[in-house]
Write a protein that holds these residues in place. Sequence first.
Motif, PDB file in Angstrom:
ATOM      1  N   ASN A 100      63.542  77.469  64.482  1.00  0.00           N
ATOM      2  CA  ASN A 100      63.020  78.632  63.783  1.00  0.00           C
ATOM      3  C   ASN A 100      64.165  79.542  63.567  1.00  0.00           C
ATOM      4  O   ASN A 100      64.081  80.245  62.332  1.00  0.00           O
ATOM      5  N   ILE A 104      64.822  80.545  59.460  1.00  0.00           N
ATOM      6  CA  ILE A 104      64.694  81.822  59.038  1.00  0.00           C
ATOM      7  C   ILE A 104      65.939  82.510  58.729  1.00  0.00           C
ATOM      8  O   ILE A 104      66.220  83.235  57.698  1.00  0.00           O
ATOM      9  N   SER A 108      66.949  83.874  55.014  1.00  0.00           N
ATOM     10  CA  SER A 108      66.922  85.489  54.964  1.00  0.00           C
ATOM     11  C   SER A 108      68.363  85.983  54.435  1.00  0.00           C
ATOM     12  O   SER A 108      68.671  86.699  53.703  1.00  0.00           O
ATOM     13  N   TYR A 180      55.873  82.596  57.937  1.00  0.00           N
ATOM     14  CA  TYR A 180      57.569  82.635  57.948  1.00  0.00           C
ATOM     15  C   TYR A 180      58.094  83.383  56.860  1.00  0.00           C
ATOM     16  O   TYR A 180      59.249  83.912  56.783  1.00  0.00           O
ATOM     17  N   ILE A 184      61.261  86.272  57.198  1.00  0.00           N
ATOM     18  CA  ILE A 184      62.322  86.040  56.273  1.00  0.00           C
ATOM     19  C   ILE A 184      62.534  87.298  55.468  1.00  0.00           C
ATOM     20  O   ILE A 184      63.703  87.998  55.301  1.00  0.00           O
ATOM     21  N   HIS A 187      63.716  90.000  57.684  1.00  0.00           N
ATOM     22  CA  HIS A 187      65.270  89.774  58.117  1.00  0.00           C
ATOM     23  C   HIS A 187      66.065  90.031  57.019  1.00  0.00           C
ATOM     24  O   HIS A 187      67.122  90.434  57.137  1.00  0.00           O
ATOM     25  N   SER A 248      69.902  88.536  61.567  1.00  0.00           N
ATOM     26  CA  SER A 248      68.820  87.750  61.586  1.00  0.00           C
ATOM     27  C   SER A 248      68.867  86.878  62.897  1.00  0.00           C
ATOM     28  O   SER A 248      67.541  86.780  63.647  1.00  0.00           O
ATOM     29  N   ALA A 259      56.232  88.370  63.621  1.00  0.00           N
ATOM     30  CA  ALA A 259      56.161  86.711  63.680  1.00  0.00           C
ATOM     31  C   ALA A 259      55.263  86.548  64.652  1.00  0.00           C
ATOM     32  O   ALA A 259      54.495  87.339  65.569  1.00  0.00           O
ATOM     33  N   GLN A 263      56.407  81.352  64.714  1.00  0.00           N
ATOM     34  CA  GLN A 263      57.874  81.642  64.421  1.00  0.00           C
ATOM     35  C   GLN A 263      58.494  81.959  65.602  1.00  0.00           C
ATOM     36  O   GLN A 263      59.193  83.310  65.312  1.00  0.00           O
ATOM     37  N   THR A 265      61.463  82.700  67.796  1.00  0.00           N
ATOM     38  CA  THR A 265      62.980  82.420  67.644  1.00  0.00           C
ATOM     39  C   THR A 265      63.430  82.589  68.943  1.00  0.00           C
ATOM     40  O   THR A 265      63.002  82.986  69.864  1.00  0.00           O
TER      41      THR A 265
END
Length: 316
Positions: A100, A104, A108, A180, A184, A187, A248, A259, A263, A265
């Motif tokens: 992820n 992303i 981004s 998502y 994106i 970020h 990001s 998120a 998502q 991260t």
Amino acid sequence: MAVPTYATPLERIWHYAYLVICGLIFFFLIAPIVVIIPLSFNAEPYFTFTDRMLSFDPEGYSTRWYESLLTFGMQNPDATGWAFWSDAWNNASWVKAAKNSIIIGVFSTLLATVLGTLAALGLSRPEMPFRRAIMAILISPMIVPLIITATGMFFFYSNPCELLGILGLPTECGRLAGTYLGVILAHATLGIPFVIITVTATLVGFDQSLNRAAASLGANPRTTFFRVTMPLILPGVISGALFAFVTSFDEVVAVLFIAGPDQQTIPRQMWNGIREQISPAILAVATLLVIFSIALLTTVELLRRRSERIRGVTPH
């Protein structure tokens, strides 16, 4: 740098004191980062140095926490061969978080690089009106506290149709929070200021007469940009893209607000790990991120030197 032979005793004392002060400042800045590296190899589930580690006993060190990055969350950690890697790729929590973060971060970064480069090119033109005001607005995500920016993003992404209706625009839109696309866009918003600053700094030494020369030879604006402007500002563009990607990749506040569960991260996974279960696996991830950041910073430095050589700031 050696002390000149004509230096007085007081100047010599100050020279060595200056070196000691610089060394202490460097140690103060780097120690909190370096200390996590040996702790990530702790054989025990502690965040402190054990007696075995302090005595350099090999049994006090282990790579178990690095291995847990692949096995945590797997359905069958004892599988072997292709079944193990397939299970890790689809089910391991840290692996999914890494996927992820990369997805992303890449999208981004692409969006932030394109928009930031276009904005920097426009702001570099002397005939651009209200340049300072526009620049201040574009880099505001760097200045405004992130918690405020994330809160505003959450309310807007939760119901963007409401704002569009106020502006008189079509209100047929979907919810961006928990998607998502929303992460994106968030970020990219945080990364655009870094691209603008680095590309603008590159354009400071750009010779605009090159564009006029290309136009006088019959090149259209598109050809001039890709054949003349872009090759010269490319190091700045790549540097800005790397900063946007790191922003990001390391960002956690906006992710916590925007998120959804899908998502997850790496920073959010680390946050959840610290909040729900204390595991040195977090130190293993932190060590890998430190190595990754060092590689990116080295790349940025090499690109900066290349940009200076191209513009003639430093000798070849």
